[in-house]
Scaffold this motif. Structure first.
Motif, PDB file in Angstrom:
ATOM      1  N   UNK A  43     -16.527 -36.526  -0.866  1.00 44.75           N
ATOM      2  CA  UNK A  43     -16.842 -37.679  -1.541  1.00 44.75           C
ATOM      3  C   UNK A  43     -15.796 -37.938  -2.384  1.00 44.75           C
ATOM      4  N   UNK A  46     -12.802 -39.542  -0.873  1.00 47.05           N
ATOM      5  CA  UNK A  46     -13.396 -41.086  -0.458  1.00 47.05           C
ATOM      6  C   UNK A  46     -13.059 -41.798  -1.387  1.00 47.05           C
ATOM      7  N   UNK A 316     -31.520 -53.434  -2.789  1.00 49.43           N
ATOM      8  CA  UNK A 316     -30.852 -52.940  -1.350  1.00 49.43           C
ATOM      9  C   UNK A 316     -30.087 -54.117  -0.610  1.00 49.43           C
ATOM     10  N   UNK A 319     -26.327 -54.761  -1.562  1.00 44.02           N
ATOM     11  CA  UNK A 319     -25.518 -53.702  -1.076  1.00 44.02           C
ATOM     12  C   UNK A 319     -25.277 -54.110   0.476  1.00 44.02           C
ATOM     13  N   UNK A 323     -22.029 -55.014   2.007  1.00 45.90           N
ATOM     14  CA  UNK A 323     -21.207 -54.142   3.085  1.00 45.90           C
ATOM     15  C   UNK A 323     -20.942 -55.279   4.182  1.00 45.90           C
ATOM     16  N   UNK A 327     -17.071 -55.125   3.849  1.00 44.71           N
ATOM     17  CA  UNK A 327     -16.724 -53.820   4.413  1.00 44.71           C
ATOM     18  C   UNK A 327     -16.978 -53.615   6.010  1.00 44.71           C
ATOM     19  N   UNK A 328     -17.906 -54.070   6.449  1.00 42.38           N
ATOM     20  CA  UNK A 328     -18.274 -53.646   8.015  1.00 42.38           C
ATOM     21  C   UNK A 328     -17.440 -54.748   8.681  1.00 42.38           C
ATOM     22  N   UNK A 329     -16.668 -54.498   9.654  1.00 42.08           N
ATOM     23  CA  UNK A 329     -16.149 -55.512  10.640  1.00 42.08           C
ATOM     24  C   UNK A 329     -16.149 -55.003  11.880  1.00 42.08           C
TER      25      UNK A 329
ATOM     26  N   UNK B 240     -12.214 -41.121   6.379  1.00 43.56           N
ATOM     27  CA  UNK B 240     -12.802 -40.310   5.170  1.00 43.56           C
ATOM     28  C   UNK B 240     -13.851 -39.361   5.652  1.00 43.56           C
ATOM     29  N   UNK B 242     -16.454 -39.997   7.431  1.00 45.02           N
ATOM     30  CA  UNK B 242     -17.589 -40.431   7.428  1.00 45.02           C
ATOM     31  C   UNK B 242     -18.219 -40.771   8.903  1.00 45.02           C
ATOM     32  N   UNK B 250     -28.938 -49.425   8.709  1.00 47.87           N
ATOM     33  CA  UNK B 250     -27.984 -49.690   7.774  1.00 47.87           C
ATOM     34  C   UNK B 250     -28.864 -49.764   6.305  1.00 47.87           C
ATOM     35  N   UNK B 251     -29.920 -50.222   6.491  1.00 49.09           N
ATOM     36  CA  UNK B 251     -30.862 -50.331   5.317  1.00 49.09           C
ATOM     37  C   UNK B 251     -31.341 -48.866   4.836  1.00 49.09           C
ATOM     38  N   UNK B 254     -28.351 -47.236   3.012  1.00 51.52           N
ATOM     39  CA  UNK B 254     -28.091 -47.716   1.710  1.00 51.52           C
ATOM     40  C   UNK B 254     -29.226 -47.253   0.663  1.00 51.52           C
ATOM     41  N   UNK B 265     -21.820 -47.001  -4.311  1.00 51.20           N
ATOM     42  CA  UNK B 265     -22.884 -46.686  -3.236  1.00 51.20           C
ATOM     43  C   UNK B 265     -22.438 -46.734  -1.735  1.00 51.20           C
ATOM     44  N   UNK B 266     -21.869 -47.782  -1.633  1.00 46.59           N
ATOM     45  CA  UNK B 266     -21.510 -48.132  -0.005  1.00 46.59           C
ATOM     46  C   UNK B 266     -20.351 -47.139   0.578  1.00 46.59           C
ATOM     47  N   UNK B 267     -19.376 -46.856  -0.295  1.00 53.84           N
ATOM     48  CA  UNK B 267     -18.404 -45.824   0.157  1.00 53.84           C
ATOM     49  C   UNK B 267     -18.892 -44.564   0.671  1.00 53.84           C
ATOM     50  N   UNK B 268     -19.973 -44.006  -0.029  1.00 49.49           N
ATOM     51  CA  UNK B 268     -20.442 -42.571   0.035  1.00 49.49           C
ATOM     52  C   UNK B 268     -21.471 -42.861   1.513  1.00 49.49           C
ATOM     53  N   UNK B 270     -21.343 -45.588   4.313  1.00 48.14           N
ATOM     54  CA  UNK B 270     -21.243 -46.460   5.365  1.00 48.14           C
ATOM     55  C   UNK B 270     -19.649 -46.678   5.547  1.00 48.14           C
ATOM     56  N   UNK B 271     -19.307 -46.588   6.803  1.00 42.72           N
ATOM     57  CA  UNK B 271     -17.933 -46.982   7.269  1.00 42.72           C
ATOM     58  C   UNK B 271     -17.622 -48.253   7.550  1.00 42.72           C
ATOM     59  N   UNK B 272     -16.654 -48.704   7.391  1.00 38.28           N
ATOM     60  CA  UNK B 272     -16.201 -49.905   7.494  1.00 38.28           C
ATOM     61  C   UNK B 272     -16.147 -50.208   9.018  1.00 38.28           C
ATOM     62  N   UNK B 273     -15.758 -49.150   9.755  1.00 34.27           N
ATOM     63  CA  UNK B 273     -15.619 -49.253  11.283  1.00 34.27           C
ATOM     64  C   UNK B 273     -16.697 -48.737  12.032  1.00 34.27           C
ATOM     65  N   UNK B 274     -18.165 -48.749  11.498  1.00 35.33           N
ATOM     66  CA  UNK B 274     -19.182 -48.134  12.098  1.00 35.33           C
ATOM     67  C   UNK B 274     -19.237 -48.519  13.387  1.00 35.33           C
ATOM     68  N   UNK B 277     -25.623 -48.488  14.672  1.00 36.92           N
ATOM     69  CA  UNK B 277     -26.777 -48.110  13.900  1.00 36.92           C
ATOM     70  C   UNK B 277     -27.937 -48.208  14.825  1.00 36.92           C
TER      71      UNK B 277
END
Lengths: 393, 317
Positions: A43, A46, A316, A319, A323, A327-329, B240, B242, B250-251, B254, B265-268, B270-274, B277
């Protein structure tokens, strides 16, 4: 004599046992401690890998009851030059309507997510909380106080933050706002124009008014006129229906209700959660059909790619939307909608044109697309393959 | 009294020494590894930006041609909603998406397998996929309750040689067996699938009907068959560490993260390049489609080394 031998043998065995157990636990402790840093390292790295994504304490400077943004929130590996330019040019003060009982359940999540992108951030409540921080408005709580809170909040921000912002956004603690997209929308206007934007409703007014829950944003001139209206008694506390009353006041004061839709006429401010707009169908008897100023579109075209807000967003989902937005892309994906660069930005010294292929426009929408096409070598194969290689950056 | 005391001390000393020696021997023993270490050589990560930029353009072009995905989606007629959602959302981004069902369908295009057993169906589907792959080198096996971001899958395997055996996903362990969880999607390189089709001929090691008493579920059966041909499960993760493949929604990731109250919250979680799901409702999958392929903040650009164009004739991406 024999007894002594037996008892000393017993002592020996006992000592052996105790020694073994003692050291076993000692080693286990050490071993346990070795693995623990490993976990927290996971962590920790990260957090370290993205140093700019700091905690709220580093990014905000607390000035009284306001949070002043120090570091425009960045993401590792991205080129946010255009967003940074807009951050400097289109300064937005966000004030969030909240209450003492909502601080930990709702406002906290607003603070941790979208509001990090505001230039200035203020939480309005009926009680002062120096740690959060929140501003104390001299009202109570409850639906009937909404317009009082709004009036006081706008007076407060004009008085205290006139110099620090050009636009003033009101949001609820269950509104999610994508501030970068709001900047894109506002960049074609100036703060000296008397205008405001939001999800436009039509009834009870000539020019319409903006839905409170979906959030609305006033130019500095609009805000000045609002405050002036109360000073001259042209505007008063007419009702507790905050959004309508505000809309009526602004209409009286000559502030225009703006069209917040994108260049394809898709809505940007949304009074419900994405699911309701994208997938849900509103029953024909639902009040919404009669309220919307512009025709309702259901399905994917309900919502702009550059959506600005959603409402009724719980913790929830705050976030989740954060995300999805930041973040997600999808790697390398070239979006269908290529929004035009705001005219106010003009030509940037290092054009994003060559570099921003697929995700951001260069100079002007169509030119960039053509530029992109010629720079990227597309596959010769038909239909199936839709990949291309970008030039070395 | 004194002799007892000294015996005790002697015992104590010898006991500690004994324990120390035993632990040293055991920890350096070849067969004993702490849980974490056994995964160290089974992690797959996407190539870094620097790695990709170092490659000459011709080679990058070649990689982009090579990374094409055949999606084998195992549907159930009784779960029509997820089937149509998968068809209408993420599967459009596969280079080819083929739906496999136990029975035929009047309305939707499907390959009929006529098998009721999950493992038998998986065998047939994978064999069919291999026979019809043409020049597609990567295979993604999933159920329609999974949502996959195919571009991120391509990015993950971009610099991996499909002529090598790769079996990637979310790795779990059952006893000695490491397998890829079905629910979060299974990635197979062409070579891995080729070896599997060979393994499927081996009725002893890779039987169609598992031994009655020791029936494994299909994801483990797959792992066993692959293992016999030297193909091992590897965990897909980001820089990282993950996981990129998720067996839950994803819910839920989170809300779990929220409950832990980490600094971010998000960094721990969920990955950006997931890549995947699972366990989302069809509506949530439509929202994810919007969230992944459309919703974004203006003014942020990523200079990725490849560009993937949107599919033709689609509106929700």
């Amino acid at each position: 004599m024999a007894m002594k031998v037996v008892s000393s043998r017993c002592s020996f065995y006992l000592g052996f046992l105790v020694g073994t157990c003692m050291l076993y636990f000692l080693l286990h402790q050490a071993g346990f401690n070795k693995t623990l840093p490993k976990l927290s390292d996971g962590l920790g790295t990260t957090a370290k890998a993205l140093p700019k994504q700091g905690t709220e304490h580093k990014d905000w400077r607390v000035e009284g009851s306001a949070l002043i943004n120090q570091n425009h929130a960045h993401h590792s590996g991205e080129d946010s030059r255009i967003a940074d330019e807009l951050y400097k040019k289109v300064r937005i003060l966000c004030w969030v309507m909240t209450s003492p009982s909502n601080l930990q359940t709702k406002a906290r999540h607003v603070k941790a997510t979208w509001s990090r992108h505001c230039n200035v951030l203020v939480f309005m409540s009926s009680e002062e909380d120096p740690d959060f921080p929140t501003v104390k408005l001299s009202t109570g709580e409850g639906r009937d106080q909404l317009y009082w809170k709004t009036i006081q909040a706008f007076h407060y921000v004009l008085k205290n933050h006139d110099e620090e912002a050009d636009w003033f956004l009101k949001a609820d603690d269950d509104t999610f706002v994508i501030v970068d997209n709001l900047r894109w929308l506002l960049s074609n206007y100036t703060p000296e124009e008397p205008i405001y934007f939001g999800k436009r409703f039509k009834p009870y007014t000539k020019q319409g008014y903006m839905s409170g829950g979906a959030g609305y944003v006033l130019s500095k001139e609009a805000l000045r006129r609002f405050v002036e209206g109360f000073r001259t008694k042209v505007c008063t506390h007419t009702s507790s229906v905050e959004d309508l009353a505000l809309g009526q006041c602004l209409e009286k004061m000559g502030v225009a209700a703006g069209d917040s839709r994108d260049t394809l006429h898709r809505e940007t401010f949304h009074p419900f959660v994405p699911e309701n707009h994208l997938v849900g169908t509103f029953p024909k008897s639902f009040w919404y059909w009669n309220y919307c100023y512009y025709p309702i579109v259901e399905g994917p075209q309900c919502c702009s790619d550059l959506a600005v807000s959603f409402h009724y967003v719980d913790a929830e989902m705050m976030y989740l939307l954060d995300y999805y937005t930041y973040h997600l892309r999808a790697y390398g994906y070239r979006h269908r909608y290529q929004p035009p660069l705001p005219e106010s930005l003009g030509v940037l010294p290092q054009t994003v044109g060559g570099a921003g292929l697929g995700n951001e426009p260069g100079v002007g929408g169509n030119a960039a697309e053509q530029e992109a096409e010629s720079k990227a070598r597309l596959e010769a194969e038909p239909a199936g393959n839709r990949t291309a290689v970008l030039e070395k950056q | 009294m004194l002799s007892e005391g000294s015996s005790f001390i002697k015992g104590l000393f010898l006991g500690s020494l004994f324990c120390l020696v035993m632990s040293t021997l055991v920890s350096y023993g070849p067969s004993w590894h702490p849980g974490q270490d056994s995964h160290l050589h089974h992690h797959i990560k996407a190539p870094s930006k620097e790695e990709l930029q170092r490659l000459p353009e011709a080679q990058r072009l070649e990689l982009s041609q090579r990374v094409r995905v055949y999606c084998a989606i195992m549907v159930q007629p009784k779960n029509l909603e997820h089937w149509t959602t998968a068809k209408d959302t993420w599967s459009k981004h596969c280079d080819r998406a083929v739906f496999y069902s136990p029975e035929g369908s009047a309305t939707l295009e499907v390959v009929e397998l006529q098998e009721q057993d999950e493992w038998a169906r998986m065998r047939k589907a994978l064999r069919h996929a291999y026979d019809h792959a043409d020049d597609l080198h990567w295979f993604f096996l999933a159920r329609p309750t999974t949502f996959a971001i195919i571009e991120n899958l391509k990015y993950l395997v971009l610099d991996k040689e499909p002529g090598q055996p790769f079996y990637i996903g979310r790795v779990a362990k059952s006893g000695e067996l490491e397998y890829v969880e079905y629910e979060s999607g299974v990635v197979l390189s062409r070579e891995a699938l080729r070896r599997l089709t060979e393994a499927l001929e081996d009725t002893e090691r890779c039987p169609e009907r598992g031994r009655a008493l020791w029936r494994l579920n299909e994801e483990k059966q797959l792992a066993e068959c692959l293992k016999y041909r030297g193909v091992f499960a590897e965990n897909g993760e980001d820089t990282q560490g993950r996981g990129l493949f998720n067996s839950c929604s994803v819910g839920s990731l989170i809300s779990e993260s929220l409950a832990r109250r980490p600094p971010n919250v998000l960094e721990s979680c969920c990955s950006d390049m997931a890549v995947t799901f699972s366990g989302m409702t069809p509506n949530q999958m439509q929202v994810m489609m919007f969230g992944v392929y459309r919703l974004r903040p203006y003014g942020h650009a990523f200079h990725d080394s490849l560009m993937f164009l949107p599919p033709v004739g689609s509106e929700n991406d």
